[in-house]
Design a protein around this motif. Structure first.
Motif, mmCIF file in Angstrom:
data_model
loop_
_atom_site.group_PDB
_atom_site.id
_atom_site.type_symbol
_atom_site.label_atom_id
_atom_site.label_comp_id
_atom_site.label_asym_id
_atom_site.label_seq_id
_atom_site.Cartn_x
_atom_site.Cartn_y
_atom_site.Cartn_z
ATOM 1 N N ILE B 123 8.488 2.107 -23.477
ATOM 2 C CA ILE B 123 9.406 1.667 -24.537
ATOM 3 C C ILE B 123 10.804 1.463 -23.952
ATOM 4 C CG2 ILE B 123 10.456 2.268 -26.754
ATOM 5 C CD1 ILE B 123 7.946 3.961 -27.352
ATOM 6 N N ALA B 124 11.254 2.424 -23.159
ATOM 7 C CA ALA B 124 12.598 2.313 -22.558
ATOM 8 C C ALA B 124 12.687 1.074 -21.678
ATOM 9 C CB ALA B 124 12.917 3.570 -21.752
ATOM 10 N N ASP B 125 11.663 0.824 -20.877
ATOM 11 C CA ASP B 125 11.670 -0.331 -19.974
ATOM 12 C C ASP B 125 11.669 -1.643 -20.759
ATOM 13 O OD1 ASP B 125 11.661 1.390 -17.859
ATOM 14 O OD2 ASP B 125 9.532 1.125 -17.367
ATOM 15 N N THR B 126 10.873 -1.674 -21.818
ATOM 16 C CA THR B 126 10.766 -2.911 -22.599
ATOM 17 C C THR B 126 12.101 -3.286 -23.230
ATOM 18 O OG1 THR B 126 8.438 -2.516 -23.053
ATOM 19 C CG2 THR B 126 9.594 -3.988 -24.575
ATOM 20 N N TYR B 127 12.818 -2.288 -23.729
ATOM 21 C CA TYR B 127 14.074 -2.582 -24.441
ATOM 22 C C TYR B 127 15.308 -2.341 -23.569
ATOM 23 C CZ TYR B 127 11.118 -3.237 -28.423
ATOM 24 O OH TYR B 127 10.149 -3.735 -29.261
ATOM 25 N N GLN B 128 15.054 -2.009 -22.289
ATOM 26 C CA GLN B 128 16.163 -1.852 -21.331
ATOM 27 C C GLN B 128 17.235 -0.903 -21.845
ATOM 28 O OE1 GLN B 128 16.552 -3.693 -18.000
ATOM 29 N NE2 GLN B 128 14.422 -3.203 -18.478
ATOM 30 N N VAL B 129 16.769 0.227 -22.381
ATOM 31 C CA VAL B 129 17.723 1.247 -22.811
ATOM 32 C C VAL B 129 17.707 2.402 -21.815
ATOM 33 C CG1 VAL B 129 17.671 0.645 -25.257
ATOM 34 C CG2 VAL B 129 15.972 2.261 -24.355
ATOM 35 N N ILE B 130 18.848 3.070 -21.676
ATOM 36 C CA ILE B 130 18.988 4.061 -20.607
ATOM 37 C C ILE B 130 19.421 5.431 -21.140
ATOM 38 C CG2 ILE B 130 19.395 2.359 -18.784
ATOM 39 C CD1 ILE B 130 22.420 2.877 -19.154
ATOM 40 N N GLY B 131 19.178 5.673 -22.423
ATOM 41 C CA GLY B 131 19.470 6.997 -22.967
ATOM 42 C C GLY B 131 18.425 7.994 -22.524
ATOM 43 N N PRO B 132 18.521 9.232 -23.025
ATOM 44 C CA PRO B 132 17.552 10.264 -22.638
ATOM 45 C C PRO B 132 16.134 9.943 -23.124
ATOM 46 C CG PRO B 132 18.945 11.029 -24.441
ATOM 47 C CD PRO B 132 19.511 9.725 -23.991
ATOM 48 N N ILE B 133 15.177 10.408 -22.336
ATOM 49 C CA ILE B 133 13.766 10.272 -22.727
ATOM 50 C C ILE B 133 13.172 11.669 -22.821
ATOM 51 C CG2 ILE B 133 11.478 9.492 -22.016
ATOM 52 C CD1 ILE B 133 12.740 7.161 -20.593
ATOM 53 N N GLN B 134 12.517 11.928 -23.930
ATOM 54 C CA GLN B 134 11.755 13.180 -24.042
ATOM 55 C C GLN B 134 10.306 12.839 -24.348
ATOM 56 O OE1 GLN B 134 13.213 16.459 -26.425
ATOM 57 N NE2 GLN B 134 15.337 16.047 -25.870
ATOM 58 N N ALA B 135 9.393 13.350 -23.512
ATOM 59 C CA ALA B 135 7.956 13.186 -23.731
ATOM 60 C C ALA B 135 7.409 14.537 -24.173
ATOM 61 C CB ALA B 135 7.279 12.726 -22.449
ATOM 62 N N LEU B 136 6.877 14.590 -25.386
ATOM 63 C CA LEU B 136 6.481 15.875 -25.966
ATOM 64 C C LEU B 136 4.961 15.943 -26.084
ATOM 65 C CD1 LEU B 136 9.301 14.960 -28.042
ATOM 66 C CD2 LEU B 136 9.237 17.409 -27.579
ATOM 67 N N SER B 137 4.368 16.777 -25.244
ATOM 68 C CA SER B 137 2.910 16.925 -25.265
ATOM 69 C C SER B 137 2.553 18.197 -26.016
ATOM 70 C CB SER B 137 2.361 16.938 -23.847
ATOM 71 O OG SER B 137 2.589 15.700 -23.226
#
Lengths: 92, 380
Positions: B123-137
Motif C-alpha cells: 500500500i505504501a509503495d503504491t501511493y508513495q507515502v513515507i509515514g510509519p508502517i505498522q504490520a499487526l499479526s
C-alpha cells in the motif's frame, strides 16, 4: 465416513492400547508411563482440548481412519479408545 | 484529545466487492458459503468455505491485491489527496500464506518477503507515502488492532492521515489447522445458535481512511463514523480456548469504556465476534452479560454470511458497523435461528432500523487476544 487399515484389523485390544500409549507419549511427553488403561485423559492426566485433538489426529493417521467430531467424546481413555477402534474395525 | 473519524471504507468480501454490495447482500441474509471442488480434489475433510470468487489475483500476492483494491475504494470515498506522511496500519494473521506453502514445496521463495508487513508495504509503495508502517499479526483481532493503532498515531500527532484495516487471503494452511483442531462447522457458521458446530473459513480485506475530525472538516470531507476507543486484553489462559468465564472480552469492552468515558448503558449495538464455536460463543455471551447486565444492546454477527476471515475479520465487520451507523440499520445474523439455552441471548434475524449512536465491534483470537473497538455516529 470411516475406513480401517488392514493392519489394524489384525490387532487385538492390547496391541491397540500399546500403540495408543506410544502416540499419547508423543503428544504429551510429560505423561507418566504409569497411566492406567481406564484413566481419564482429561480428568486424571490433564490433557487439554488441543492435546486431545492432536492425539486423535495422530490416531487417524496411524490407523488410517477418519473419526467424526460426534465420536470424540467416546475417546476418553486408552481402554475406551481401543474399544472404539476395535468396534469400528468389526463394523467395517 | 483529538476526535478521530473514518472518512472512507473499502471492502473485498465473499459477499461482494465494495461495501454497498456486501451490505445489501447481508441485509438479505445471504451467505457466501459454498462447496469448492478444488478443496475436495485435494482431499480436504472440510470442502466448504467463504471465498471471494469474483476477484482475480496472483495467488502469492492475493492478500496485497485485495488490500490495494479496498484501499482504492476507501481513498475514492474519502476523496482525499494523501499527504506524504500518511501512515499504514495493516492487520493480518498469516500474510501471504500461499508463499509459505510454495517455499515448503521447494520453490525459491523467501517467506519473509510475504509476511503481513509485505501487504502494508504494498500500500505504501503504491501511493508513495513515507509515514510509519505498522504490520499487526494479532490473529483474528488484527483489524481492530490496526484501526486502534491508527487512532493512537493520529492522536499523538505522528501523522495526518492513516490507511488502516485488515487483509487475509484464503489460506490452505489455516483450513488444515482449523480442521485438525476440530474448530470447523459441519453445516455452516451459526453464531450464538443452539445448534452451532464451529467456524467457517473466509477471506477478504477492509481498509479505512482515518483522520482527525478537525482536518476532515477543514477539507470538507464527509465523516462516516467516530472512532472512540480500542479496548484490549489477553486471557493468558490457553493457546486456543478463551477463558470460560468470559474475562477476556469483559476486560476489553470495559477498557474501551474507561478510555472513552462512555457508559455501557449507552451502547446501542454490539457486533459480536460470534465465531460459531461452542466455547468461544459461550465465553463471549458471558462477557456481554458481565458488561451490559440487564441492559443488553441489540446483537448481530456476520460470520454466518462471510465466514471468518481471520486477520481481516474484525476489519470487515468494522466496515459493516460503519455502514450500519451511516444507514441507522443493524443487519441480521445469518445462521442464527434458535436461541441457545446456556447463552440465553438473541441475535438479530432481520434488519433493525433504529437510532444508532454507539456500537462495539468485538474480536477474539487464538493466544487469548481480545479487541473491542468502540465506534460512534459522526454526530455523537
Amino acid at each position: 465416513m470411516l475406513t480401517a487399515h488392514s493392519k489394524t484389523t489384525t490387532m487385538n485390544q492390547n496391541e491397540i492400547i500399546a500403540q495408543l500409549r506410544t502416540t499419547l507419549y508423543d503428544v504429551k511427553p510429560q505423561i507418566s508411563a504409569a497411566i492406567g488403561n481406564a484413566d481419564n485423559f482429561r480428568d486424571d492426566w490433564g490433557l487439554d482440548s488441543l492435546e486431545l485433538v492432536e492425539f486423535v489426529a495422530r490416531i487417524e493417521q496411524s490407523f488410517k481412519i477418519l473419526i467424526p467430531d460426534k465420536d470424540l467424546k467416546e475417546l476418553y481413555s486408552l481402554n475406551a479408545t481401543a474399544t472404539y477402534l476395535h468396534s469400528k474395525m468389526i463394523a467395517v | 484529545m483529538n476526535t478521530i473519524v473514518i472518512t472512507g471504507v473499502g471492502v473485498v468480501s465473499p459477499l461482494g466487492i465494495g461495501i454497498d454490495v456486501l451490505w445489501n447482500n447481508l441485509l438479505s441474509s445471504k451467505t457466501s458459503l459454498q462447496h469448492f471442488n478444488d478443496l475436495e480434489a485435494a482431499g480436504y475433510r472440510n470442502t466448504s468455505a467463504c471465498r471471494v470468487t469474483d476477484f482475480e489475483a496472483p495467488q502469492i500476492t492475493r492478500g496485497a491485491c485485495m488490500a490495494l483494491e479496498a484501499a482504492k475504494q476507501a481513498i475514492a470515498q474519502s476523496n482525499i489527496q494523501l499527504p506524504k506522511n500518511t501512515g499504514i496500519f495493516l492487520g493480518s494473521t498469516l500474510g501471504e500464506s500461499m508463499a509459505y506453502e510454495l517455499a515448503a514445496e521447494g520453490e525459491p521463495i523467501d517467506p519473509e518477503a510475504y509476511n503481513t508487513f509485505s501487504i502494508a508495504k504494498a500500500i505504501a509503495d503504491t501511493y508513495q507515502v513515507i509515514g510509519p508502517i505498522q504490520a499487526l499479526s494479532t490473529a483474528c483481532t488484527a483489524g481492530n488492532y490496526a484501526v486502534g493503532a491508527a487512532m493512537a498515531a493520529l492522536q499523538r500527532g505522528d501523522i495526518d492521515v492513516a490507511i488502516a484495516g485488515g487483509a487475509e487471503p484464503f489460506s490452505r494452511i489455516a483450513m488444515v489447522g482449523f480442521t485438525r483442531s476440530r474448530a470447523m462447522a459441519a453445516d455452516g457458521c451459526k453464531p450464538f445458535d443452539a445448534n452451532r458446530t464451529g467456524m467457517v473459513l473466509g477471506e477478504g480485506a477492509a481498509i479505512f481512511i482515518v483522520e482527525r475530525l478537525d482536518d476532515a472538516v477543514k477539507r470538507g470531507a464527509m465523516t462516516l463514523a467516530t472512532v472512540h476507543a480500542l479496548g484490549l486484553s489477553c486471557d493468558a489462559y490457553h493457546p486456543t480456548s478463551p477463558h470460560p468465564d468470559g474475562r477476556g472480552l469483559t476486560n476489553a469492552m470495559n477498557a474501551a469504556f474507561k478510555k472513552s468515558g462512555i457508559n455501557a448503558d449507552d451502547i446501542d449495538w454490539v457486533n459480536i465476534h460470534g465465531s460459531g464455536t461452542r466455547v468461544s460463543d459461550a465465553a463471549e455471551s458471558i462477557a456481554l452479560k458481565n458488561v451490559f447486565k440487564n441492559n443488553m444492546p441489540l446483537l448481530s454477527g456476520s460470520k454466518g454470511a462471510i465466514g471468518h476471515a481471520l486477520g481481516a475479520a474484525s476489519a470487515l465487520e468494522l466496515a459493516i458497523c460503519v455502514k450500519g451507523i451511516a444507514t441507522q440499520t443493524i443487519p441480521p445474523t445469518p445462521g442464527y435461528t434458535i436461541q441457545d439455552a446456556d447463552i440465553a441471548l438473541d441475535c438479530t434475524t432481520q434488519p433493525v432500523h433504529k437510532k444508532i449512536n454507539l456500537v462495539i465491534n468485538n474480536a477474539s483470537a487464538f493466544g487469548g487476544l481480545n479487541a473491542s473497538l468502540l465506534l460512534g455516529s459522526s454526530m455523537y
